[in-house]
Write an enzyme that holds these catalytic residues in place. Structure first.
Site, PDB file in Angstrom:
ATOM      1  N   HIS A   1       2.600  -9.072  -9.386  1.00  0.00           N
ATOM      2  CA  HIS A   1       3.253  -8.483 -10.351  1.00  0.00           C
ATOM      3  C   HIS A   1       1.909  -7.612 -11.037  1.00  0.00           C
ATOM      4  CE1 HIS A   1       6.537 -10.891  -9.956  1.00  0.00           C
ATOM      5  NE2 HIS A   1       7.292 -10.118 -10.881  1.00  0.00           N
TER       6      HIS A   1
ATOM      7  N   ARG B   1       6.105 -21.066  -7.180  1.00  0.00           N
ATOM      8  CA  ARG B   1       6.845 -19.930  -7.544  1.00  0.00           C
ATOM      9  C   ARG B   1       8.211 -20.223  -6.995  1.00  0.00           C
ATOM     10  NH1 ARG B   1       5.376 -15.579  -2.407  1.00  0.00           N
ATOM     11  NH2 ARG B   1       7.000 -14.410  -3.592  1.00  0.00           N
ATOM     12  N   ARG B   2       9.358 -19.142  -7.249  1.00  0.00           N
ATOM     13  CA  ARG B   2      10.641 -19.090  -6.549  1.00  0.00           C
ATOM     14  C   ARG B   2      11.383 -20.659  -6.951  1.00  0.00           C
ATOM     15  NH1 ARG B   2      10.153 -16.148  -0.748  1.00  0.00           N
ATOM     16  NH2 ARG B   2      10.266 -14.440  -1.726  1.00  0.00           N
TER      17      ARG B   2
ATOM     18  N   TYR C   1       0.871  -1.319  -0.237  1.00  0.00           N
ATOM     19  CA  TYR C   1       0.065  -0.066   0.075  1.00  0.00           C
ATOM     20  C   TYR C   1       0.837   1.229   0.028  1.00  0.00           C
ATOM     21  CZ  TYR C   1      -4.025  -2.618   0.048  1.00  0.00           C
ATOM     22  OH  TYR C   1      -5.074  -3.556  -0.423  1.00  0.00           O
TER      23      TYR C   1
ATOM     24  N   HIS D   1      -0.572 -12.289  -9.066  1.00  0.00           N
ATOM     25  CA  HIS D   1      -1.312 -11.330  -8.505  1.00  0.00           C
ATOM     26  C   HIS D   1      -0.457 -10.100  -8.065  1.00  0.00           C
ATOM     27  CE1 HIS D   1      -3.284  -9.114  -5.009  1.00  0.00           C
ATOM     28  NE2 HIS D   1      -2.260  -9.646  -4.227  1.00  0.00           N
TER      29      HIS D   1
END
Lengths: 541, 74, 183
Positions: A369, A430-431, A220, A367
Site C-alpha cells: 500500500h 492479511r486477507r 513497476y 508494504h
C-alpha cells in the site's frame, strides 16, 4: 503542441478515477470489518467479494487505464505528432471497458470471490477471467501504439535522442508486454479451461509460478509513470533543471531489466521450488533497488538545483527553499518519503529467509500500500492536476484544496500502514475478514486495527476531495494548454542506441527471463507432480 | 560490480557547448545555473546518502534483532 | 567537491553515487549470503510431491499419524493436514529449544500458516508436502492462523502451537505428544 488526443485521454482518466473512487470506498469498509466494528453488510461473502473488487480495480483496472491515458498524452506532447491510429486507441479503450463490464458484475454478485490473485484451484465465473483477459488485450493495443509512435518518430528524426519522457513511456510499454505473458498463459491455458468446465484439475505449482512472473513487474508498470514524472516534469515544476538525462534513461532501462526476473520472491514460502532459484531471484531482486537508489540521487540533485536557484543555502537549506506550494513539487517530495517507508518494508520482504518472518502478514499489505498508494497513486494525482488543465483548458480555482488533498493522502497512508507493520510482526495474517478479539492473545490487535481504519477514512476523504478538485476545475479560468517538460542541465545531443531504443533491452530481458524462469517453469513438465481438483466458488462446490 | 555504468558513460557525447534547445519559457540563465552548480550536488549527496544509510541500518536492525532473534528457519 | 563545469564532471558525481549504492547493495548481499550459507537460514524449500486426492489414505498423513511425534532418535516431527477450514490437529505441542520439523499438506485448495512470534511460515499447496524446520525459543501458546485465502471460511481457520518447556515435555508410549497430556 499541434496534435491532441484530449477526449481519448480524458476517457481513460475518467474511467480510471471513477473506478478508483469506488475501490477506496470498499477499502475503508473492509478496514471497518477487520476492526470488529461490524458495519452494515458484514459477512464473509461480502468481505471477500469486496477484497476481490478492491484488488481487481486497484491492480488491473485503474492503473492500466491511467497508464494508457498517460502514455497517449506523453506520446502526443513529446513527439509533437499524432498518434499512429486514434481508431485503434479507441478500440483498445473499449476492449478494456467491455472487460471491466464483464468482470465486475461477476465479482459483485459473489460469483468470482477468488481475490485478485485468483490462486487456483479456487475457480470462479468465467466472466471474471475473460473480462481480465480483455483488459489486458485492450492494453496491448496501447503497447503497440506506443512502440509504433516511437518507431515513426525515430524514422523521421534519425540519430536524435528520443525525448526522455517518451523513452520511459515506451520502456513501460515493453515492460508491460513482458509482464502480462505470465498471467495471460495462466489464464488462457489453465484457469479459463477449468472455469469453463473443460478441465477438472489444475497444476497449482505451474499456475503460481506463472502468476509470480506477472505479480512483481506489474508493480513497476504502475510505478514507471511516477518515475517518468520525477525525471521529466518535477524538476521543471520546481523551477530547476533535470540533473541528468542519461541517468533517467539508464534507470528506466534497469527497471525493465530487473523488475522482470524477480517474481519468485513472492514464492519464497512455496513448496514447489527449491533454494537454488529462490536464491537467484533474491539476488536479482536486490539489484532492482539499484535504479531506485540511483533515482533518489539524480532527482535530489535536480531539486537541489531548483532550491539553490531560489536562494536556498547550506547542505539542506535548499529543501526549504523549494516551491512547496506547487502540487507537483509537494507530491514528488511526499512520494519520495513514502517510497522510503515502502522500500524499507520491501527490502525486508525480499531478504530470502527473513521473508518467513512476515510472509502473508499485514506487513506485506503495509508494504505494497505504501508503494502503490503512497508512491504511485500520489503521483497519479499530481499528474492529473498537471494534465487535466491542459486537457480541458481550465485552471484550478485554488491550489489550497489540492495541497490539502495531497497532504491528507500522505498522512492517511502513514496512519493506515504503520499499524499494519506492527501487527504483521506480531503475526496478524492479511486477507482475513474478522478476528476474534475476545481471545486475549490478540485482543490488543484491535486498537491498532482501529487506528489503521481511521487512516483508511482519511484516505477515502482525500480520494473524494481529489475527484471534487477535478470537477471544480471546469469552473476555473482559461489555462495555457501547452505542455513543457524539464530540460536537462546538459541536454543530450546523441545517445548510444542502447539508451535510445529497446533492442538490447529486450534481448537482455529474454536472457534474464530464460535464466530465472526457464527451469522453474519447465520442471512442472518433467517432475512427478500431481494436479489439484478444481474448486468452484460460483457453483457451491 | 558497477552495472556497466562506466561503459555507458564513456559512450556519451561529451560536447556540451551548445545551449539547451530553444525553450523560450525556461527562465533559468546560464550564469545562474553555472553558479548553483558550484555546490550542487553536495546537498543531494547528503540527503540521498542519509536516507540510504538509515534504510540499510534499519534493515540490519530488523535482521539481527527481530529475524535472527526469532530462531532458525529452513 | 569541484564545481561542475561540464558534463563529464557531472557524470563523475553520478558515478561516485553509483559506487556508494554498490556498497549498500553489497551489505545486503553479504548479510543474506552469510546467513544463508554459513548459518543455513533459508526459506522453507523442501520440494516433495504428493497426490492431493489420496492424502488421507497415505501412510504418513493418515489421521492416526497426524500431530506431534518423537522418533526413537529424539527427532520431533509434526504432521498436519490443512483443509477447508481447519488444521488437523488444532492444537500442536512442541518442545521448547529443540529442532522441530513440521510437514504439512492440503487435500483441497491452497492454504498457508504462520506461527505468531516465530519464523515458522509456509504456503501449503495441494500436490506438495511443505516442510518447515525451526526451533521454538519462547514457551507458551502461539497462534497459528491460515494466512492464504482458502474460501469463505478462511477467517475461522486457526490452530494453536503450544511450546512446552523441556522439563514438562511428555510423550505417550508411541512417542506421540498431545496438548492435553503435555501440560
Amino acid at each position: 503542441m499541434t496534435y491532441r488526443a484530449d477526449r481519448l485521454i480524458l476517457a481513460h482518466f475518467g474511467v480510471a478515477f471513477a473506478a478508483f473512487a469506488l475501490a477506496i470506498l470498499l477499502g475503508a469498509w473492509q478496514m471497518t470489518v477487520r476492526s470488529g466494528l461490524e458495519p452494515a453488510f458484514t459477512s464473509p461473502e461480502a468481505y471477500f467479494a469486496s477484497v476481490t473488487a478492491h484488488g481487481t480495480i486497484m491492480g488491473y483496472v485503474m492503473p492500466t487505464l491511467f497508464i494508457m491515458g498517460f502514455g497517449y498524452f506523453v506520446s502526443v506532447t513529446t513527439l509533437d505528432r499524432p498518434l499512429p491510429s486514434l481508431r485503434l486507441a479507441w478500440a483498445g479503450f473499449w476492449l478494456v471497458i467491455v472487460g471491466v463490464a464483464m468482470a465486475l458484475p461477476a465479482v459483485f454478485s459473489g460469483k468470482a470471490t477468488v481475490l485478485y490473485t485468483f490462486y487456483p484451484p479456487l475457480t470462479g465465473s468465467v466472466f471474471y477471467y475473460l473480462g481480465l483477459v480483455l483488459v489486458v488485450v485492450g492494453s496491448w493495443f496501447w503497447v503497440g501504439l506506443m512502440i509504433w509512435a516511437m518507431a515513426g518518430w525515430k524514422k523521421d528524426n534519425p540519430g536524435k535522442p528520443v525525448p526522455l519522457a517518451m523513452y520511459g513511456n515506451v520502456a513501460n510499454a515493453f515492460l508491460w508486454l513482458w509482464t502480462t505473458v505470465g498471467v495471460a498463459v495462466e489464464l488462457l491455458f489453465q484457469v479459463i479451461p477449468a472455469s469453463l468446465g473443460w478441465t477438472q484439475t489444475i497444476d497449482i505449482g505451474l499456475a503460481r509460478t506463472l502468476f509470480a512472473w506477472t505479480l512483481h513487474p506489474i508493480v513497476y508498470f504502475w510505478l514507471l509513470p511516477a518515475y517518468i514524472v520525477f525525471y521529466t516534469i518535477a524538476p521543471r515544476a520546481a523551477g530547476g533543471r533535470l540533473y541528468s538525462d542519461m541517468m533517467g534513461r539508464l534507470s528506466f532501462l534497469l527497471l525493465v531489466l530487473y523488475s522482470l526476473p524477480v517474481g519468485m520472491h513472492h514464492l519464497f514460502m512455496d513448496p514447489e521450488h527449491g533454494t537454488g532459484f529462490k536464491f537467484l531471484q533474491m539476488m536479482l531482486t536486490v539489484l532492482v533497488t539499484v535504479p531506485t537508489l540511483l533515482t533518489i540521487f539524480t532527482i535530489g540533485a535536480s531539486m537541489e538545483i531548483a532550491g539553490r536557484l531560489r536562494g536556498g543555502k547550506g547542505l539542506f537549506g535548499w529543501i526549504g527553499a523549494l516551491p512547496w506550494d506547487r502540487p507537483m513539487v509537494l507530491a514528488t517530495c511526499l512520494s519520495f518519503v513514502l517510497l522510503g517507508f515502502g522500500g524499507f518494508g520491501g527490502i525486508i520482504n525480499m531478504s530470502y529467509g527473513m521473508n518467513a518472518m512476515i510472509h502473508n502478514t499485514s506487513w506485506v499489505t503495509a508494504h505494497f500500500h505504501l508503494i502503490y498508494g503512497g508512491t504511485v497513486v500520489i503521483m497519479y494525482f499530481a499528474i492529473a492536476y498537471e494534465f487535466w488543465p491542459k486537457l480541458v483548458g481550465r485552471e484550478p480555482l485554488s491550489l489550497k484544496p489540492i495541497r490539502l488533498q495531497l497532504w491528507m493522502w500522505a498522512i492517511g497512508m502513514v496512519v493506515t500502514t504503520f499499524p499494519w507493520h506492527i501487527l504483521g510482526l506480531e503475526g496478524q495474517p492479511r486477507r482475513v475478514a474478522t478476528f476474534d478479539y475476545t481471545n486475549p492473545m490478540i485482543a490488543h490487535w484491535q486498537n491498532w486495527t482501529i487506528v489503521s481504519m481511521i487512516g483508511g477514512y482519511i484516505l477515502l476523504t482525500s480520494g473524494l476531495l481529489f475527484v471534487w478538485n477535478l470537477l471544480t476545475l471546469y469552473r476555473g479560468a482559461e489555462a495555457d494548454r501547452q505542455m513543457h517538460y524539464a530540460v536537462a542541465v546538459y541536454p543530450p545531443h546523441r545517445v548510444p542506441s542502447a539508451l535510445n531504443g529497446f533492442d538490447l533491452c529486450n534481448g537482455l530481458v529474454l536472457f534474464l527471463m530464460l535464466m530465472a524462469y526457464g527451469y522453474p517453469v519447465a520442471q512442472f513438465f518433467f517432475i512427478k507432480d500431481y494436479p489439484a481438483l478444481v474448486h468452484r466458488v460460483d457453483l457451491g462446490n | 560490480m558497477n552495472f556497466g555504468l562506466g561503459e555507458f558513460m564513456s559512450n556519451f557525447d561529451r560536447s556540451s557547448d551548445s545551449p539547451p534547445p530553444g525553450d523560450t519559457l525556461d527562465p533559468i540563465t546560464d550564469a545562474a545555473l553555472e553558479d548553483v552548480l558550484k555546490t550542487v550536488p553536495q546537498g543531494a549527496f547528503a540527503l540521498a546518502g542519509a536516507a540510504m544509510g538509515l534504510l540499510v541500518l534499519a534493515w540490519l536492525a530488523v535482521y539481527v534483532f527481530i529475524f535472527l532473534a526469532r530462531g532458525p528457519i529452513s | 567537491m569541484a564545481p561542475i563545469t561540464n558534463e563529464q564532471e557531472l557524470q563523475k558525481t553520478e558515478f561516485r553515487w553509483a559506487m556508494i549504492v554498490t556498497g549498500a547493495v553489497t551489505v545486503l548481499f553479504a548479510v543474506i549470503g552469510i546467513s544463508s550459507f554459513v548459518m543455513a537460514l533459508h526459506p522453507p524449500s523442501h520440494v516433495e510431491s504428493i497426490d492431493p486426492a489420496t492424502v488421507s489414505q497415505s501412510k504418513e498423513f493418515a489421521e492416526s499419524n497426524l500431530g506431534t511425534s518423537v522418533d526413537p532418535d529424539g527427532a520431533v516431527t509434526v504432521r498436519i493436514i490443512a483443509t477447508q477450514f481447519a488444521f488437523v490437529p488444532r492444537c500442536i505441542p512442541v518442545p521448547q529449544g529443540k529442532p522441530v520439523t513440521i510437514r504439512v499438506t492440503s487435500p483441497d485448495v491452497i492454504h498457508g500458516f504462520l506461527i505468531a512470534g516465530t519464523n515458522a511460515n509456509t504456503m501449503v499447496v495441494p500436490g506438495y508436502v511443505a516442510e518447515v524446520r525451526t526451533v521454538f525459543g519462547t514457551a507458551g501458546d502461539h497462534l497459528m492462523p491460515c494466512h492464504e485465502f482458502c474460501g469463505l471460511g478462511h477467517s475461522e481457520m486457526w490452530a494453536l502451537v503450544r511450546v512446552v518447556p523441556q522439563a514438562q515435555w511428555q510423550t505417550d508410549a508411541d512417542g506421540k505428544a498431545r496438548c492435553d497430556i503435555s501440560r
